[in-house]
Scaffold this motif. Sequence first.
Motif, PDB file in Angstrom:
ATOM      1  N   LYS A  52      18.158 -18.828  16.926  1.00  0.00           N
ATOM      2  CA  LYS A  52      16.932 -18.384  16.267  1.00  0.00           C
ATOM      3  C   LYS A  52      16.044 -17.602  17.228  1.00  0.00           C
ATOM      4  O   LYS A  52      15.248 -16.758  16.817  1.00  0.00           O
ATOM      5  CB  LYS A  52      16.167 -19.586  15.702  1.00  0.00           C
ATOM      6  N   HIS A  53      16.150 -17.932  18.522  1.00  0.00           N
ATOM      7  CA  HIS A  53      15.321 -17.251  19.512  1.00  0.00           C
ATOM      8  C   HIS A  53      16.140 -16.443  20.517  1.00  0.00           C
ATOM      9  O   HIS A  53      15.561 -15.764  21.371  1.00  0.00           O
ATOM     10  CB  HIS A  53      14.442 -18.258  20.267  1.00  0.00           C
ATOM     11  N   SER A  54      17.458 -16.525  20.432  1.00  0.00           N
ATOM     12  CA  SER A  54      18.295 -15.844  21.407  1.00  0.00           C
ATOM     13  C   SER A  54      19.485 -15.186  20.711  1.00  0.00           C
ATOM     14  O   SER A  54      19.670 -15.346  19.506  1.00  0.00           O
ATOM     15  CB  SER A  54      18.764 -16.832  22.484  1.00  0.00           C
ATOM     16  N   GLU A  55      20.277 -14.469  21.477  1.00  0.00           N
ATOM     17  CA  GLU A  55      21.391 -13.725  20.883  1.00  0.00           C
ATOM     18  C   GLU A  55      22.618 -13.823  21.771  1.00  0.00           C
ATOM     19  O   GLU A  55      22.513 -14.085  22.978  1.00  0.00           O
ATOM     20  CB  GLU A  55      21.003 -12.257  20.684  1.00  0.00           C
ATOM     21  N   ALA A  56      23.770 -13.598  21.151  1.00  0.00           N
ATOM     22  CA  ALA A  56      25.024 -13.665  21.904  1.00  0.00           C
ATOM     23  C   ALA A  56      26.088 -12.833  21.205  1.00  0.00           C
ATOM     24  O   ALA A  56      26.050 -12.632  19.983  1.00  0.00           O
ATOM     25  CB  ALA A  56      25.497 -15.109  22.034  1.00  0.00           C
ATOM     26  N   GLU A  57      27.013 -12.338  22.003  1.00  0.00           N
ATOM     27  CA  GLU A  57      28.207 -11.685  21.486  1.00  0.00           C
ATOM     28  C   GLU A  57      29.414 -12.349  22.135  1.00  0.00           C
ATOM     29  O   GLU A  57      29.384 -12.697  23.326  1.00  0.00           O
ATOM     30  CB  GLU A  57      28.189 -10.179  21.776  1.00  0.00           C
ATOM     31  N   PHE A  58      30.479 -12.513  21.370  1.00  0.00           N
ATOM     32  CA  PHE A  58      31.655 -13.244  21.813  1.00  0.00           C
ATOM     33  C   PHE A  58      32.840 -12.285  21.905  1.00  0.00           C
ATOM     34  O   PHE A  58      33.082 -11.501  20.979  1.00  0.00           O
ATOM     35  CB  PHE A  58      31.956 -14.392  20.853  1.00  0.00           C
TER      36      PHE A  58
END
Length: 375
Positions: A52-58
């Motif tokens: 909700k407050h951060s982001e990521a790519e896998f």
Amino acid sequence: MAIEIRRALSRAELSSFIKFPYHLYKNHPYWVPPLLIEQKDLVDVKRNPFYKHSEAEFYLAYKDGQVVGRIAAILNHNHNKFHNENIGFFGFFDCVDDKDVAFKLFETVENWARRKGLDEIRGPVNPSTNDSCGILIDGFDKSPCIMMPYNYEYYPKLCESYGFEKARDLYSYYISQEMLTPKVMQRLEHGVELVLKRRNATIRPVDLKNFDEEVKKVKEIYNNAWSKNWGFVPLTDDEINHIAKGLKQIVIPEIALFAEVDGKPIGFSLSVPDINQALKGLNGRLLPFGIFKLMRNMKKITMIRVLIMGLIHEYRLSGIDAAFYYYTIKNGIAKGYSEAELGWVLEDNEPMKRVAENIGSVPYKKYRIYTKKLG
């Protein structure tokens, strides 16, 4: 063969991302297959409150059509806001023993971080320091405790060959009932009684009947007690509720303890059974029959992990942390547990290291968080 890096976007690709370690470590004598449902939760960007407050790519690495590695690129906005930094993280790193594959994965995260305008990458965190983090660099002949990582011995070399340097080391301490002589316990009991009396403090178990209210108290203590620790990031209400919901099923009140002064909570210590001892042989699955094996294995657990322990700032160095250890040991033995892992503890947290060593525990595992400046 050429190495190809693909972002995991589809359900099938995310499934491959989650399951890759189960193939990489298949039949490994010390690696413990975590529950698949928990691993899915860690990368669920729609449901896990971290995102909700951060982001990521896998990302997945392929060679000759086979998955040979994985990594996540993570931007923890709450970390950067709290520490006034401009850094990214890598996490969920797993790889075959191939420097070219590892370098491609690290390069992918580095390029992603550069596009974001970041100054540094740090990791691994899965996906934050409030979850499992670090790469095991010492203690490969022992299985990991609950919520702690395990990796092959070649991982540190892959990281350091790419140019990563040590940011911090994390220690885990070990103690067993056999190491606790009557003299040690008597001395500890006497010291604890004096400290509690002098501070007008009491130690009590968590009240599971008022679990939601207890969780609110834990959040207030946590975000105060750990706020000056390296790498700390305050938990949001959603995050702590999410964590508490996952742990509630294995919480044992006698080793989940509050410290209070005049009825006001001033510290909290949470120890939990090392459920990893019960997960071996399940291959991460509870259905259709894994649940029954888990229930049988839970009765055979000998280890607990001291997961968190802290006091609000005005009571740090007061000696009450020794009271937490004493009652955790005493009550843990009464519940049938004969050994414990304490940690992790930051390498420069001298007060906590001293308390751990004063009760007779010894450092037996070391983990490392790496960093790389992006010039």
